[in-house]
Design a protein around this motif. Sequence first.
Motif, PDB file in Angstrom:
ATOM      1  N   SER A  83      46.660 -47.210 -38.414  1.00 22.30           N
ATOM      2  CA  SER A  83      46.713 -47.460 -36.978  1.00 22.30           C
ATOM      3  C   SER A  83      45.612 -46.704 -36.258  1.00 22.30           C
ATOM      4  O   SER A  83      44.984 -45.808 -36.805  1.00 22.30           O
ATOM      5  CB  SER A  83      48.083 -47.087 -36.421  1.00 22.30           C
ATOM      6  OG  SER A  83      48.371 -45.738 -36.664  1.00 22.30           O
ATOM      7  N   VAL A 117      47.857 -49.016 -31.162  1.00 20.32           N
ATOM      8  CA  VAL A 117      48.825 -48.351 -30.301  1.00 20.32           C
ATOM      9  C   VAL A 117      48.095 -48.079 -28.996  1.00 20.32           C
ATOM     10  O   VAL A 117      47.091 -47.366 -28.987  1.00 20.32           O
ATOM     11  CB  VAL A 117      49.345 -47.043 -30.930  1.00 20.32           C
ATOM     12  CG1 VAL A 117      50.341 -46.364 -30.013  1.00 20.32           C
ATOM     13  CG2 VAL A 117      49.961 -47.319 -32.297  1.00 20.32           C
ATOM     14  N   THR A 144      51.338 -52.170 -30.507  1.00 23.50           N
ATOM     15  CA  THR A 144      52.415 -51.400 -29.910  1.00 23.50           C
ATOM     16  C   THR A 144      51.893 -50.864 -28.590  1.00 23.50           C
ATOM     17  O   THR A 144      50.856 -50.220 -28.551  1.00 23.50           O
ATOM     18  CB  THR A 144      52.837 -50.220 -30.806  1.00 23.50           C
ATOM     19  OG1 THR A 144      53.300 -50.733 -32.049  1.00 23.50           O
ATOM     20  CG2 THR A 144      53.935 -49.399 -30.143  1.00 23.50           C
TER      21      THR A 144
END
Length: 135
Positions: free
Chosen positions: A7, A102, A127
Amino acid sequence: MVSGDRSVLLIVDMQQGAVSGCFQEKEAIQRVASLVERARGKEVPVVSVVHDPVGAGTTDSELVRGLTRLPNEPVIRKEYRDSFTRSDLTPDFDRLGEKLLVAAGDQSDFCIRITTQRAAVLGLDVTRVVDAHTT
């Protein structure tokens, strides 16, 4: 950050001239700063996106007080609400080999929303951190 996934934490428009006067400004800055520190602690890359027209050449274009960027962390300059449009963000994701975005930062109803929608179209898992943006 999601453990085990590749990520990247994308911080969008956390500039003095963009965040000043926004809803829960101080709280959002604290939450984003905390998120950045947690990401660094887990060796998750942190990428800052700055909106170039905001305060170009003044302190308004700098990151908000309380949020720091390390020298090895990329800064992507953008001119549009979509952080991917005419910027180096896509090549950075390709270089880093990341799959999960994210996102946190300024203006969830504008730049955060549009950037995360575009990320999904590009095939990234997305996210959006609910309490780490200003709107």
